[in-house]
Design an enzyme around this catalytic site. Structure first.
Site, mmCIF file in Angstrom:
data_model
loop_
_atom_site.group_PDB
_atom_site.id
_atom_site.type_symbol
_atom_site.label_atom_id
_atom_site.label_comp_id
_atom_site.label_asym_id
_atom_site.label_seq_id
_atom_site.Cartn_x
_atom_site.Cartn_y
_atom_site.Cartn_z
ATOM 1 N N LYS A 130 0.676 15.784 -22.895
ATOM 2 C CA LYS A 130 0.585 15.704 -21.431
ATOM 3 C C LYS A 130 1.780 16.449 -20.797
ATOM 4 C CE LYS A 130 0.118 14.347 -17.188
ATOM 5 N NZ LYS A 130 -0.889 14.865 -16.300
ATOM 6 N N CYS B 117 3.287 15.661 -10.514
ATOM 7 C CA CYS B 117 3.337 15.914 -11.951
ATOM 8 C C CYS B 117 4.204 17.113 -12.332
ATOM 9 C CB CYS B 117 1.925 16.116 -12.481
ATOM 10 S SG CYS B 117 0.915 14.639 -12.343
HETATM 11 N N1 LIG Z 1 -1.522 11.322 -8.933
HETATM 12 C C1 LIG Z 1 -1.805 12.246 -9.821
HETATM 13 O O1 LIG Z 1 -2.327 13.286 -9.463
HETATM 14 C C2 LIG Z 1 -1.507 12.026 -11.282
HETATM 15 C C3 LIG Z 1 -2.070 12.899 -12.213
HETATM 16 C C4 LIG Z 1 -1.813 12.702 -13.552
HETATM 17 C C5 LIG Z 1 -0.992 11.638 -13.947
HETATM 18 N N2 LIG Z 1 -0.447 10.778 -13.031
HETATM 19 C C6 LIG Z 1 0.380 9.693 -13.490
HETATM 20 O O2 LIG Z 1 -0.333 8.464 -13.305
HETATM 21 C C7 LIG Z 1 0.592 7.404 -13.037
HETATM 22 C C8 LIG Z 1 0.182 6.710 -11.758
HETATM 23 O O3 LIG Z 1 0.312 7.627 -10.702
HETATM 24 P P1 LIG Z 1 -0.368 7.411 -9.299
HETATM 25 O O4 LIG Z 1 -0.304 8.720 -8.625
HETATM 26 O O5 LIG Z 1 -1.671 6.729 -9.456
HETATM 27 O O6 LIG Z 1 0.688 6.383 -8.628
HETATM 28 P P2 LIG Z 1 0.529 5.630 -7.235
HETATM 29 O O7 LIG Z 1 1.887 5.428 -6.715
HETATM 30 O O8 LIG Z 1 -0.508 6.299 -6.388
HETATM 31 O O9 LIG Z 1 -0.092 4.211 -7.634
HETATM 32 C C9 LIG Z 1 0.536 3.310 -8.459
HETATM 33 C C10 LIG Z 1 0.143 1.896 -8.030
HETATM 34 O O10 LIG Z 1 0.706 0.999 -8.970
HETATM 35 C C11 LIG Z 1 1.093 -0.183 -8.280
HETATM 36 N N3 LIG Z 1 2.019 -0.942 -9.106
HETATM 37 C C12 LIG Z 1 3.320 -0.667 -9.372
HETATM 38 N N4 LIG Z 1 3.813 -1.587 -10.216
HETATM 39 C C13 LIG Z 1 2.809 -2.447 -10.492
HETATM 40 C C14 LIG Z 1 2.705 -3.605 -11.299
HETATM 41 N N5 LIG Z 1 3.733 -4.061 -12.017
HETATM 42 N N6 LIG Z 1 1.530 -4.263 -11.335
HETATM 43 C C15 LIG Z 1 0.474 -3.819 -10.609
HETATM 44 N N7 LIG Z 1 0.516 -2.725 -9.814
HETATM 45 C C16 LIG Z 1 1.667 -2.049 -9.775
HETATM 46 C C17 LIG Z 1 1.655 0.350 -6.988
HETATM 47 O O11 LIG Z 1 1.683 -0.653 -6.003
HETATM 48 C C18 LIG Z 1 0.683 1.494 -6.672
HETATM 49 O O12 LIG Z 1 -0.360 1.077 -5.830
HETATM 50 C C19 LIG Z 1 1.980 8.060 -12.967
HETATM 51 O O13 LIG Z 1 2.618 7.938 -14.200
HETATM 52 C C20 LIG Z 1 1.653 9.511 -12.697
HETATM 53 O O14 LIG Z 1 2.680 10.363 -13.177
HETATM 54 C C21 LIG Z 1 -0.704 10.952 -11.694
#
Ligand SMILES: NC(=O)c1ccc[n+]([C@@H]2O[C@H](COP(=O)([O-])OP(=O)(O)OC[C@H]3O[C@@H](n4cnc5c(N)ncnc54)[C@H](O)[C@@H]3O)[C@@H](O)[C@H]2O)c1
Length: 437
Positions: free
Chosen positions: A196, A250
């Site tokens: 990744k 990312c």
């Molecule tokens: N957004 C993208 O385009 C993308 C793409 C690939 C990978 N990722 C990866 O995916 C992961 C998530 O990213 P995202 O963009 O969805 O984040 P985000 O911030 O949109 O959402 C994360 C959610 O997790 C919740 N959260 C935090 N701690 C928590 C807990 N202990 N219990 C329950 N809920 C909890 C937050 O309140 C939030 O709503 C990250 O590691 C990111 O790097 C994101």
């Protein structure tokens, strides 16, 4: 599914559509309430309909229930200046799952993490909280979806799945196979984590390369856009496009996850620096155009980090705005796709009223519809960091156009008049060296 953000919510809904009973967990009570009331917190295409379609098989709540599979989709931000992954959300989420874990359950980390996190943090945390190390099933299934096409990409893209054991990997593969039509490859935990990060680092380094080419091209009087197109005719060359910097959740972050525990990440770090400095290059171009005009107005067209979405995470527009303000300019921003930004957002008319320099930061399609002759700019300067707009059209309206990597040299008008005024009849696009050298 733990975490109902950009990744967790669509993942939950796709599992639900595939027939599973899915419980989405988030610590944000408002978010949980709003999702249960049928509201989606983003404009992501198709998500709202999908939520409507899976009622009865999906609900959200704030506590972790018993389940057969736990999918962790919580944030993994970068700890700013330290350039180290902040894994506190992952650790807390894993700790919240631990008391619910029973023999035969699978825990999947979807969050992007540094290599070794599964083995060094996730498994030890579960064991510390009572999990039996001999029966633990842990997998890493990193997400490759891009905002604006999340559902399509989550379904069609190939996936890599790493497991702490072959049975964990194959259990995860069967699960994702319920909705993923792309190829699913299985491997071990650390390799999946590494893959990744390799993917996003590959993109970052290649963007840095073309950005560096663009800056050198400006020095050499070469139009990098034309040069790139011709170079890409080579069967083994595939140069990306230059731009004002790299944003998003990312590509601007993940390369640091790869280098944080290594003494060998030299090129990766330099590429990050190159991309992080592109906003300085853009502001340098504006400074050179606005020489002698203290307190001039600068308008940013587009503040999201990529075209046609409203996502501003890590957007280079933020650094451009801050740097320009630090230079004493007054910065205005216009982005019809963005709802909230650190700088006030204005409509096109007010953002460009009495402006001295328009900087196109984001190549939203909607900006192609701008009629430059209607704008009430004080000085007609356009910096196009994406080589996106119709430059002839802008020049016809008297704009002096500067393209990032445009490389075509023009002489500064001797009497201080704008370069556009120098063009007889204003019909020819004037393209100036981007860095103003
Ligand atoms: N957004 C993208 O385009 C993308 C793409 C690939 C990978 N990722 C990866 O995916 C992961 C998530 O990213 P995202 O963009 O969805 O984040 P985000 O911030 O949109 O959402 C994360 C959610 O997790 C919740 N959260 C935090 N701690 C928590 C807990 N202990 N219990 C329950 N809920 C909890 C937050 O309140 C939030 O709503 C990250 O590691 C990111 O790097 C994101």
């Amino acid at each position: 599914v733990i975490g109902l953000g950009y990744i967790g919510l669509p993942t939950s809904l796709l599992f639900a559509r595939a027939g599973f009973e899915v419980i989405g967990v988030d610590i944000k009570e408002d978010l949980v309430k709003s999702i249960n009331a049928g509201h989606i917190p983003s404009d992501e295409p198709g998500l709202s309909d999908l939520l409507d379609g899976v009622r009865g098989r999906f609900r959200a709540q704030t506590t972790v229930p018993n389940a057969d599979v736990f999918v962790v989709c919580v944030p993994t931000p970068l700890s700013g200046a330290m350039r180290v992954a902040d894994l506190t959300y992952v650790k807390k989420a894993v700790e919240s799952v631990a008391p619910r874990l029973r023999e035969g359950n699978l825990i999947i980390i979807e969050s992007t993490v540094p290599p070794g996190t599964g083995d060094k943090l996730v498994i030890p945390t579960l064991v510390k909280h009572g999990a039996d190390p001999f029966h633990l099933r842990v997998a890493h299934c990193p997400e490759r979806a891009i905002p604006g096409r999340v559902l399509e990409e989550m379904t069609r893209n190939a996936r890599v799945i790493g497991g702490n054991t072959p049975s964990a990997a194959s259990m995860a593969r069967d699960l994702y196979g319920s909705f993923v039509t792309g190829k699913i490859c299985t491997t071990n935990l650390v390799t999946a984590e590494f893959i990744k990060l390799m993917e996003n680092t590959y993109r970052d380094v290649n963007i840095a390369l073309i950005n560096e080419f663009a800056m050198i091209a400006d020095e050499c009087g070469v139009n990098v856009w034309e040069a790139r197109e011709i170079a890409n005719l080579h069967p083994r060359v595939n140069l990306l496009k230059p731009g004002p910097g790299v944003g998003g959740h990312c590509i601007a972050i993940d390369p640091w996850f790869l280098t944080e525990g290594s003494l060998n990440g030299h090129m990766i770090s330099v590429a990050r620096e190159v991309n992080d400095n592109m906003p300085n290059y853009v502001v340098g171009a504006a400074k050179s155009i606005l020489k002698g005009q203290e307190g001039a107005n600068i308008t940013l067209l587009g503040v999201s980090y990529k075209a046609n979405v409203g996502d501003t995470r890590e957007t280079p527009a933020m650094k451009i705005a801050r740097l320009a303000e630090n230079e004493g300019y007054s910065v205005r921003c216009c982005d019809p796709l963005v709802k909230e930004f650190e700088y006030p957002l204005q409509d096109l008319e007010s953002a460009t009223d009495q402006t001295d320099c328009i900087v196109l930061v984001t190549d939203h399609e909607v900006f192609k519809e701008i009629a430059p002759c209607r704008l009430r700019a004080r000085n007609r300067n356009l910096i196009d960091t994406r080589n996106f707009l119709d430059h002839d059209l802008w020049a016809q309206s008297g704009y002096r156009v500067t393209i990032l990597g445009g490389g075509e040299r023009s002489e500064e008008p001797p009497d201080g008049r704008s370069a556009a005024e120098e063009i007889s009849g204003g019909t020819k696009a004037l393209v100036k060296v981007f860095g103003g050298r």
